[in-house]
Design a protein around this motif. Structure first.
Motif, PDB file in Angstrom:
ATOM      1  N   THR A  30      37.562  47.547  30.154  1.00 50.09           N
ATOM      2  CA  THR A  30      36.674  46.424  30.446  1.00 50.09           C
ATOM      3  C   THR A  30      35.810  46.730  31.669  1.00 50.09           C
ATOM      4  OG1 THR A  30      38.268  44.851  29.534  1.00 50.09           O
ATOM      5  CG2 THR A  30      36.572  43.967  30.994  1.00 50.09           C
ATOM      6  N   THR A  31      34.505  46.615  31.519  1.00 48.91           N
ATOM      7  CA  THR A  31      33.579  46.924  32.610  1.00 48.91           C
ATOM      8  C   THR A  31      33.842  46.034  33.825  1.00 48.91           C
ATOM      9  OG1 THR A  31      31.878  47.572  31.021  1.00 48.91           O
ATOM     10  CG2 THR A  31      31.152  47.059  33.252  1.00 48.91           C
ATOM     11  N   GLY A  32      34.011  46.673  34.979  1.00 45.03           N
ATOM     12  CA  GLY A  32      34.168  45.934  36.232  1.00 45.03           C
ATOM     13  C   GLY A  32      35.502  45.239  36.403  1.00 45.03           C
ATOM     14  N   ARG A 116      31.271  42.026  39.061  1.00 46.37           N
ATOM     15  CA  ARG A 116      31.016  43.445  39.321  1.00 46.37           C
ATOM     16  C   ARG A 116      30.510  44.141  38.058  1.00 46.37           C
ATOM     17  NH1 ARG A 116      31.660  46.063  44.439  1.00 46.37           N
ATOM     18  NH2 ARG A 116      32.333  47.896  43.271  1.00 46.37           N
ATOM     19  N   ALA A 117      30.513  43.417  36.938  1.00 47.80           N
ATOM     20  CA  ALA A 117      30.090  44.006  35.665  1.00 47.80           C
ATOM     21  C   ALA A 117      28.572  43.927  35.564  1.00 47.80           C
ATOM     22  CB  ALA A 117      30.749  43.276  34.500  1.00 47.80           C
ATOM     23  N   GLY A 118      27.905  45.048  35.757  1.00 46.51           N
ATOM     24  CA  GLY A 118      26.451  45.079  35.761  1.00 46.51           C
ATOM     25  C   GLY A 118      25.846  45.464  34.430  1.00 46.51           C
ATOM     26  N   ALA A 119      26.482  45.104  33.324  1.00 50.81           N
ATOM     27  CA  ALA A 119      25.935  45.392  31.989  1.00 50.81           C
ATOM     28  C   ALA A 119      24.910  44.303  31.664  1.00 50.81           C
ATOM     29  CB  ALA A 119      27.050  45.430  30.946  1.00 50.81           C
ATOM     30  N   PHE A 120      23.707  44.443  32.212  1.00 53.16           N
ATOM     31  CA  PHE A 120      22.686  43.422  32.078  1.00 53.16           C
ATOM     32  C   PHE A 120      21.733  43.746  30.930  1.00 53.16           C
ATOM     33  CE2 PHE A 120      23.309  43.168  36.910  1.00 53.16           C
ATOM     34  CZ  PHE A 120      24.307  42.224  36.779  1.00 53.16           C
ATOM     35  N   ASN A 121      20.993  42.715  30.553  1.00 52.79           N
ATOM     36  CA  ASN A 121      19.945  42.860  29.541  1.00 52.79           C
ATOM     37  C   ASN A 121      18.912  41.781  29.809  1.00 52.79           C
ATOM     38  OD1 ASN A 121      18.510  43.711  27.244  1.00 52.79           O
ATOM     39  ND2 ASN A 121      20.409  44.106  26.119  1.00 52.79           N
ATOM     40  N   THR A 122      17.928  41.648  28.954  1.00 53.02           N
ATOM     41  CA  THR A 122      16.945  40.586  29.106  1.00 53.02           C
ATOM     42  C   THR A 122      17.049  39.610  27.943  1.00 53.02           C
ATOM     43  OG1 THR A 122      15.283  41.962  27.997  1.00 53.02           O
ATOM     44  CG2 THR A 122      15.325  42.008  30.402  1.00 53.02           C
ATOM     45  N   GLY A 183      41.088  36.402  47.192  1.00 53.49           N
ATOM     46  CA  GLY A 183      41.142  34.949  47.064  1.00 53.49           C
ATOM     47  C   GLY A 183      40.172  34.382  46.047  1.00 53.49           C
ATOM     48  N   LEU A 184      39.319  35.224  45.454  1.00 60.30           N
ATOM     49  CA  LEU A 184      38.402  34.744  44.423  1.00 60.30           C
ATOM     50  C   LEU A 184      39.166  34.310  43.181  1.00 60.30           C
ATOM     51  CD1 LEU A 184      35.648  37.490  44.761  1.00 60.30           C
ATOM     52  CD2 LEU A 184      35.382  35.073  45.356  1.00 60.30           C
ATOM     53  N   LYS A 185      38.647  33.307  42.501  1.00 64.35           N
ATOM     54  CA  LYS A 185      39.301  32.778  41.297  1.00 64.35           C
ATOM     55  C   LYS A 185      38.732  33.455  40.050  1.00 64.35           C
ATOM     56  CE  LYS A 185      39.858  28.538  38.600  1.00 64.35           C
ATOM     57  NZ  LYS A 185      39.486  27.091  38.509  1.00 64.35           N
ATOM     58  N   PRO A 186      39.574  34.178  39.295  1.00 57.18           N
ATOM     59  CA  PRO A 186      39.074  34.788  38.048  1.00 57.18           C
ATOM     60  C   PRO A 186      38.816  33.723  36.989  1.00 57.18           C
ATOM     61  CG  PRO A 186      41.431  35.192  38.304  1.00 57.18           C
ATOM     62  CD  PRO A 186      40.986  34.510  39.555  1.00 57.18           C
ATOM     63  N   MET A 187      37.657  33.798  36.340  1.00 58.99           N
ATOM     64  CA  MET A 187      37.266  32.782  35.368  1.00 58.99           C
ATOM     65  C   MET A 187      37.151  33.338  33.955  1.00 58.99           C
ATOM     66  SD  MET A 187      34.248  31.027  37.636  1.00 58.99           S
ATOM     67  CE  MET A 187      33.870  29.824  36.361  1.00 58.99           C
ATOM     68  N   GLY A 188      37.432  34.632  33.776  1.00 57.98           N
ATOM     69  CA  GLY A 188      37.200  35.256  32.486  1.00 57.98           C
ATOM     70  C   GLY A 188      35.745  35.686  32.361  1.00 57.98           C
ATOM     71  N   SER A 189      35.448  36.467  31.338  1.00 51.42           N
ATOM     72  CA  SER A 189      34.098  36.999  31.109  1.00 51.42           C
ATOM     73  C   SER A 189      33.606  37.806  32.300  1.00 51.42           C
ATOM     74  CB  SER A 189      33.102  35.869  30.794  1.00 51.42           C
ATOM     75  OG  SER A 189      33.466  35.170  29.631  1.00 51.42           O
ATOM     76  N   ASN A 190      34.528  38.439  33.027  1.00 47.77           N
ATOM     77  CA  ASN A 190      34.214  39.273  34.199  1.00 47.77           C
ATOM     78  C   ASN A 190      33.616  38.477  35.349  1.00 47.77           C
ATOM     79  OD1 ASN A 190      35.075  41.673  32.958  1.00 47.77           O
ATOM     80  ND2 ASN A 190      33.092  41.973  31.991  1.00 47.77           N
ATOM     81  N   LEU A 191      33.823  37.168  35.378  1.00 43.61           N
ATOM     82  CA  LEU A 191      33.248  36.306  36.404  1.00 43.61           C
ATOM     83  C   LEU A 191      34.332  35.814  37.358  1.00 43.61           C
ATOM     84  CD1 LEU A 191      30.853  34.123  34.209  1.00 43.61           C
ATOM     85  CD2 LEU A 191      30.270  36.158  35.554  1.00 43.61           C
ATOM     86  N   PHE A 192      33.946  35.640  38.631  1.00 40.50           N
ATOM     87  CA  PHE A 192      34.842  35.116  39.655  1.00 40.50           C
ATOM     88  C   PHE A 192      34.135  33.987  40.389  1.00 40.50           C
ATOM     89  CE2 PHE A 192      36.548  39.216  38.762  1.00 40.50           C
ATOM     90  CZ  PHE A 192      37.905  39.158  39.055  1.00 40.50           C
ATOM     91  N   ALA A 193      34.929  33.032  40.884  1.00 45.58           N
ATOM     92  CA  ALA A 193      34.373  31.902  41.611  1.00 45.58           C
ATOM     93  C   ALA A 193      34.895  31.891  43.046  1.00 45.58           C
ATOM     94  CB  ALA A 193      34.735  30.591  40.919  1.00 45.58           C
ATOM     95  N   GLU A 194      34.070  31.392  43.926  1.00 42.59           N
ATOM     96  CA  GLU A 194      34.433  31.263  45.342  1.00 42.59           C
ATOM     97  C   GLU A 194      35.497  30.185  45.516  1.00 42.59           C
ATOM     98  OE1 GLU A 194      32.144  29.154  49.014  1.00 42.59           O
ATOM     99  OE2 GLU A 194      31.029  30.747  48.000  1.00 42.59           O
ATOM    100  N   THR A 195      36.451  30.417  46.413  1.00 42.16           N
ATOM    101  CA  THR A 195      37.480  29.433  46.739  1.00 42.16           C
ATOM    102  C   THR A 195      37.621  29.344  48.255  1.00 42.16           C
ATOM    103  OG1 THR A 195      39.328  31.010  46.788  1.00 42.16           O
ATOM    104  CG2 THR A 195      38.752  30.068  44.633  1.00 42.16           C
TER     105      THR A 195
END
Length: 262
Positions: A30-32, A116-122, A183-195
């Motif tokens: 999994t990327t990142g 951290r997953a930089g698999a971007f597109n437009t 301390g970041l909260k993992p949210m799935g989809s390679n995303l984290f939220a501030e806590t």
């Protein structure tokens, strides 16, 4: 018999450990992705003899008591935020971070989340987005007809339009860092939220002191080490087996006592 309940807490702890390891192994590509580690702490102790109290015979102070532990509990599941290996993709919209920092992304509710997953597109509007369609922040719009897109190490984004020689600057990517990444909260989809535990985001330009640089055309891989995970998997399995043996031994001892009382 306390041994039964103590060993049961040990089996529960190893079950949690196994689940964490299984998730690490499942995300080896999994990327990142950042591997997690289960942390444990001992439970309360039952003091049969209190240290420092006078003995019954001559009132001498007892130098050490008798404290019986009551088992183990899961204290935390910690994400280990160390650098993953970079893989070249050749895709002009793929970006990897080397060093500390997070890409900022606009979440589904408009809140800022981090990855951290930089698999971007437009998308259809030319906006730079993640694979889930979340817009990268600050917003970057790629003009239609761009024949070349360049992102330098400091996060400046340029495009060369068709029939043009000069590069057109499209914007500046910024990164966020935290006092406590764990301390970041993992949210799935390679995303984290501030806590509150992570602290507030500190936003800066890539390449500034304390901030990562951007590598265009690369992706940061998972930091999971398969060999390490398999080793820890075996250790968790052995720990589970040993706790089950304790339960069997305690059951046999209880059966002996019960037989003697008949």
């Amino acid at each position: 018999m306390k041994a039964l309940s103590i060993a049961a807490t040990g089996m529960n702890a190893q079950q949690t450990n196994l689940e964490v390891i299984a998730n690490n192994i499942a995300n080896v590509n999994t990327t990142g992705f950042k591997r997690a580690r289960a942390e444990f702490s001992d439970l309360l102790y039952q003091a049969d003899i209190q240290a420092g109290t006078p003995s019954f015979a001559n009132q001498n102070v007892i130098p050490e008591g008798a404290n019986i532990g009551l088992g183990v509990r899961t204290a935390a599941v910690r994400n280990v935020h160390i650098q993953g290996a970079l893989t070249s993709t050749g895709n002009r919209f793929d970006m990897a971070l080397t060093g500390s920092g997070w890409f900022q992304v606009e979440g589904a509710g408009g809140e800022t989340v981090y990855t951290r997953a930089g698999a971007f597109n437009t998308n259809a509007l030319g906006e730079l987005v993640t694979v889930e369609g979340y817009r990268v922040s600050p917003a970057i719009n790629i003009p239609e007809g761009s024949v070349e897109v360049i992102v330098n190490r400091s996060g400046q984004v340029f495009a060369r339009l068709e029939d043009q020689i000069e590069l057109q600057e499209l914007g500046q990517l910024t990164l966020a860092t935290f006092a406590n990444d764990a301390g970041l909260k993992p949210m799935g989809s390679n995303l984290f939220a501030e806590t509150e535990a992570s602290g507030a985001a500190i936003v800066g330009v890539p390449g500034d002191p304390g901030f990562a640089t951007i590598q265009q055309g690369y992706l940061e891989g998972s930091n999971v080490d398969p060999v390490k995970e398999i080793t820890e998997l075996i250790a968790a399995q052995r720990g589970y087996e040993m706790n089950s043996k304790v339960i069997q031994a305690a059951d046999q001892m209880a059966a002996v006592v019960a037989t003697g009382l008949r």
